[in-house]
Design an enzyme around this catalytic site. Structure first.
Site, PDB file in Angstrom:
ATOM      1  N   GLU A 205      31.912  42.037  32.970  1.00  0.00           N
ATOM      2  CA  GLU A 205      31.901  43.387  33.582  1.00  0.00           C
ATOM      3  C   GLU A 205      30.817  44.268  33.001  1.00  0.00           C
ATOM      4  O   GLU A 205      31.011  45.471  32.790  1.00  0.00           O
ATOM      5  CB  GLU A 205      33.293  44.020  33.457  1.00  0.00           C
ATOM      6  CG  GLU A 205      34.337  43.182  34.184  1.00  0.00           C
ATOM      7  CD  GLU A 205      35.792  43.585  33.956  1.00  0.00           C
ATOM      8  OE1 GLU A 205      36.036  44.649  33.354  1.00  0.00           O
ATOM      9  OE2 GLU A 205      36.680  42.820  34.366  1.00  0.00           O
ATOM     10  N   GLU A 328      37.788  37.452  37.881  1.00  0.00           N
ATOM     11  CA  GLU A 328      38.898  38.299  37.443  1.00  0.00           C
ATOM     12  C   GLU A 328      39.254  39.288  38.535  1.00  0.00           C
ATOM     13  O   GLU A 328      38.383  39.971  39.081  1.00  0.00           O
ATOM     14  CB  GLU A 328      38.490  39.068  36.172  1.00  0.00           C
ATOM     15  CG  GLU A 328      39.634  39.331  35.239  1.00  0.00           C
ATOM     16  CD  GLU A 328      39.263  40.253  34.077  1.00  0.00           C
ATOM     17  OE1 GLU A 328      38.381  39.875  33.278  1.00  0.00           O
ATOM     18  OE2 GLU A 328      39.869  41.341  33.982  1.00  0.00           O
TER      19      GLU A 328
END
Ligand code: BMA
Length: 410
Positions: A205, A328
């Protein structure tokens, strides 16, 4: 040439060909090194096979994964055989996510209280049943040993020849030791095991600014240098050869933003994507009755919102010979009882590009007493349990009981 020598020569020729054929047969029986182009040319055969198999089946299957699946669930903690996913769907997930946060400073348990020695056993168990293992790392900020959410600038300071490089290397050393210790196989008791292949997903991320390694807290250039150093250190200095490397940005606007932190084709095996956002579209507005939109319309807008980035990831992976994955996601608490089929599955089945997604991993089912409401897979009695079973029964979706052998060369 006299007849006798001719016979002798043709005999020795036949013996030679026979020997060659035997060697070829033996090599193929041993699973001769597959033809895959990985970050680590010395990756173990099982690691190479995992890549080749995931690539091969990614057109026809999406593997389902769950973080910390075997360690705890909403209503239990560290029970042998435990799994909320299995309790609801009848099979373990195909992909097991683990996180080594806190390993770097030598703790015995990770940041979510999972003991590393137990994690090792669960990793081995999942692999030996044929599942896929992926590891993320909510790494403490090496500059002040605070958490991964501490955004004190650190990336440039931990590069080689910088002030906190040694502190970073110490963490990598501990990770290398852990990666080496993940051994499996019948003969491992005698020291003849082999390491479990792992999809390693560091610095995830990084397009967001919530971790010290991402967004406004670094420059893309420093990030790329850190990634390359990390790969080279683990692979070349520490001889870790059981890793596939996954790059997983969060929500991005376009291809350029997706690739903003990309360290290069030589440093990435799996092109990932993390997104908790697209599939939650419209719920608040529908609940507050502030929009004139049916729930079905909201579902289709949400699915389209996820399909778009998944397509970009699949295209980039195709162009580079990499594997696309939805590394995810999840909807905390899953308050929509048909979320699995009406949103997630619909997005994955949009077209031939979204179908290429090799796996989707939903986040952990935190124990109710420790973090109430923080779960991303159903547990027995949950409102989305039936819909989760329908999701599992779709021909595109694979759980562990429906996997081909991923560790043998195709
Ligand atoms: C976050 C939350 C935290 C957890 C962290 C690492 O998304 O689930 O509670 O500590 O992941 O697993």
């Amino acid at each position: 040439m006299p007849l006798r020598s001719q016979v002798a020569e043709s005999r020795s020729g036949a013996v030679g060909s026979l020997a060659l054929a035997c060697i070829a047969l033996l090599l193929s029986a041993c699973g001769a090194a597959p033809d895959v182009d990985l970050v680590d040319p010395q990756a173990t055969d099982e690691t190479k096979a995992l890549f080749a198999n995931l690539q091969r089946i990614s057109d026809e299957a999406v593997l389902f994964g769950h973080q910390d699946d075997l360690a705890y669930g909403v209503e239990w903690w560290a029970e042998p055989g435990g799994s909320d996913v299995k309790a609801v769907a009848g099979s373990y997930p195909a992909v097991y996510g683990w996180d080594v946060g806190d390993l770097g400073h030598g703790a015995a348990v990770n940041l979510d209280s999972v003991r590393f020695d137990q994690m090792r056993d669960w990793i081995r168990g999942g692999y030996e049943r044929g599942g896929v293992i992926t590891i993320s790392w909510h790494m403490d900020n090496p500059v002040n040993d605070s958490s991964s959410w501490n955004t004190t600038r650190a990336v440039a300071k931990i590069l080689p020849d910088s002030s906190h490089h040694d502190a970073y290397v110490e963490k990598l050393d501990r990770f290398a030791e852990f990666a080496h210790s993940l051994d499996a196989g019948f003969w491992r008791w005698l020291g003849f095991g082999h390491p479990v292949p792992v999809i390693f997903r560091p610095f995830h991320e990084m397009t967001g600014s919530w971790f010290w390694w991402g967004g406004d807290n670094t420059t893309p250039d420093a990030f790329k240098r850190l990634w390359r150093f990390t790969v080279e250190y683990l692979r070349d200095e520490k001889d870790v050869h059981n890793l596939l490397y996954a790059y997983s940005p969060d929500v991005f606007a376009d291809r350029e933003e997706y690739l903003k932190y990309y360290p290069g084709d030589d440093y990435v095996d799996i092109l990932g994507y993390d997104d908790y956002h697209s599939l939650t579209f419209g719920y608040e507005a529908l609940a507050a009755d502030t929009v004139d939109m049916s729930p079905q319309t909201a579902d289709s807008i949400a699915a389209a919102a996820l399909a778009e980035p998944l397509r970009t990831v699949a295209r980039e992976a195709d162009a580079r010979g990499k594997i696309p994955a939805f590394t995810e996601t999840g909807f905390e608490g899953i308050p929509d009882s048909t979320w699995w089929t009406d949103r997630l599955l619909r997005a994955l089945k949009t077209d031939s590009l979204t179908r290429q997604t090799a796996y989707v991993l939903v986040w952990r089912n935190a124990n109710r007493e420790r973090y109430p409401g923080h779960h991303f897979a159903p547990y027995p009695g949950h409102a989305s349990a039936d819909n989760f079973v329908r999701f599992r029964e779709d021909s595109l979706v694979r759980f562990e009981d429906d996997l081909p052998d991923l560790y043998d060369m195709p």
